[in-house]
Design an enzyme around this catalytic site. Sequence first.
Site, PDB file in Angstrom:
ATOM      1  N   ARG A 137      45.394  39.841  31.079  1.00 39.94           N
ATOM      2  CA  ARG A 137      45.170  40.658  32.278  1.00 39.94           C
ATOM      3  C   ARG A 137      44.715  39.724  33.405  1.00 39.94           C
ATOM      4  O   ARG A 137      43.645  39.132  33.314  1.00 39.94           O
ATOM      5  CB  ARG A 137      44.117  41.718  31.968  1.00 39.94           C
ATOM      6  CG  ARG A 137      43.861  42.697  33.093  1.00 39.94           C
ATOM      7  CD  ARG A 137      42.840  43.752  32.656  1.00 39.94           C
ATOM      8  NE  ARG A 137      42.561  44.687  33.723  1.00 39.94           N
ATOM      9  CZ  ARG A 137      41.722  44.444  34.715  1.00 39.94           C
ATOM     10  NH1 ARG A 137      41.077  43.309  34.783  1.00 39.94           N
ATOM     11  NH2 ARG A 137      41.525  45.360  35.652  1.00 39.94           N
ATOM     12  N   LYS A 162      36.601  35.802  36.502  1.00 34.49           N
ATOM     13  CA  LYS A 162      35.308  36.384  36.141  1.00 34.49           C
ATOM     14  C   LYS A 162      34.151  35.400  36.314  1.00 34.49           C
ATOM     15  O   LYS A 162      34.352  34.189  36.388  1.00 34.49           O
ATOM     16  CB  LYS A 162      35.357  36.941  34.711  1.00 34.49           C
ATOM     17  CG  LYS A 162      36.097  38.284  34.675  1.00 34.49           C
ATOM     18  CD  LYS A 162      36.019  39.002  33.367  1.00 34.49           C
ATOM     19  CE  LYS A 162      36.752  40.350  33.508  1.00 34.49           C
ATOM     20  NZ  LYS A 162      36.994  40.997  32.234  1.00 34.49           N
TER      21      LYS A 162
HETATM   22  C1  7PJ Z   1      38.898  44.229  32.070  1.00 28.54           C
HETATM   23  C2  7PJ Z   1      39.473  45.497  32.180  1.00 28.54           C
HETATM   24  C3  7PJ Z   1      39.056  43.501  30.851  1.00 28.54           C
HETATM   25  C4  7PJ Z   1      40.346  45.359  30.053  1.00 28.54           C
HETATM   26  C5  7PJ Z   1      38.401  45.031  33.991  1.00 28.54           C
HETATM   27  C6  7PJ Z   1      37.713  42.626  36.250  1.00 28.54           C
HETATM   28  C7  7PJ Z   1      36.834  43.758  35.917  1.00 28.54           C
HETATM   29  N1  7PJ Z   1      40.202  46.059  31.192  1.00 28.54           N
HETATM   30  N2  7PJ Z   1      39.151  45.980  33.404  1.00 28.54           N
HETATM   31  N3  7PJ Z   1      39.793  44.119  29.889  1.00 28.54           N
HETATM   32  N4  7PJ Z   1      38.239  43.957  33.222  1.00 28.54           N
HETATM   33  N5  7PJ Z   1      41.046  45.884  29.044  1.00 28.54           N
HETATM   34  O1  7PJ Z   1      38.906  42.725  36.465  1.00 28.54           O
HETATM   35  O2  7PJ Z   1      37.130  41.517  36.338  1.00 28.54           O
HETATM   36  O3  7PJ Z   1      38.559  42.390  30.638  1.00 28.54           O
HETATM   37  S1  7PJ Z   1      37.719  45.254  35.564  1.00 28.54           S
END
Ligand code: 7PJ
Length: 297
Positions: free
Chosen positions: A270, A229
């Site tokens: 994640r 990020k």
């Molecule tokens: C996140 C997400 C996060 C959860 C994305 C990216 C943007 N879902 N979906 N938490 N980020 N729960 O992957 O940078 O931080 S999309």
Amino acid sequence: MTSMTLNCGSKNLDLSRPAVMGILNITPDSFSDGGQLYSGSALDLDKVFHEVEKMLADGADIIDIGGESTRPGAAAVSQQQELDRVMPVLQSINQRFDALISVDTSTAQVISEAASGGAHMINDVRALQREGALEAAAQSGLPVCLMHMQNRPDNMQDSPSYSDVVAEVINFLLQRKQACLKAGIASDQILLDPGFGFGKTLDHNLALFSALEQFYDTGHPLLVGVSRKTMIGQLLDSDVDQRLIGSVTMALMAAQTASQNSNSQGLILRVHDVLETVQALTVWQSVNKFKDEIEKI
Ligand code: 7PJ
């Protein structure tokens, strides 16, 4: 302490150690890996299978399928487009692999169809605030991840502002938890996520990350997504393809905080880079285990 196993429909997720969620971006326009799984303008299922196979071999516990790009300024996607992207991928992954699959969606219809199509978890960056989403999630019986976002993807990074970012994010998540309980979702099926980068400056993100203890104190498993990020780019002055070490470092720090908090109900990380994250966690766990053993003597 309550059970550290998350019931995910036909599967269970062990949360006694940090779980790794591999990101499968099936959007053509994601910020860090957009379009990689496409051949021309069409999603290439062979590339998708290859990517899933690799993430599972690398040690991913969950595969997170997302059909809507939520990067700052991303184009909106219609319900039909989202269904057309997600459902065939979900079904064919389920046919080929024995994987625990989460679906990254805010749309009621996608939640319902994904649940009948074999999804094991719902991951919603809008914390089930869209019309019908709460009811669809409750109906699915699946665990839900509630994430905090200030404003919308198209304007969230315009000028994020809070008087107390940690208190506001926790209060929001606890309010959404109450809405879930009222809709019939069981408390132990609710995961919380501070939503790094979603309507937050670097200082907001660092304040939230430093306050992870307080999020563990809610008694819910957490999901932490910092992989590649902007905040890491800002700390390192690096482009998106040079954020691996920073991402793994933060993942490990989140894991360390979880392991030191007696209220922690588990952590899901994640990530894009499954292999590197799993390697870092494995080394860290091996050292911890060794230390525990000498302390017992
Ligand atoms: C996140 C997400 C996060 C959860 C994305 C990216 C943007 N879902 N979906 N938490 N980020 N729960 O992957 O940078 O931080 S999309």
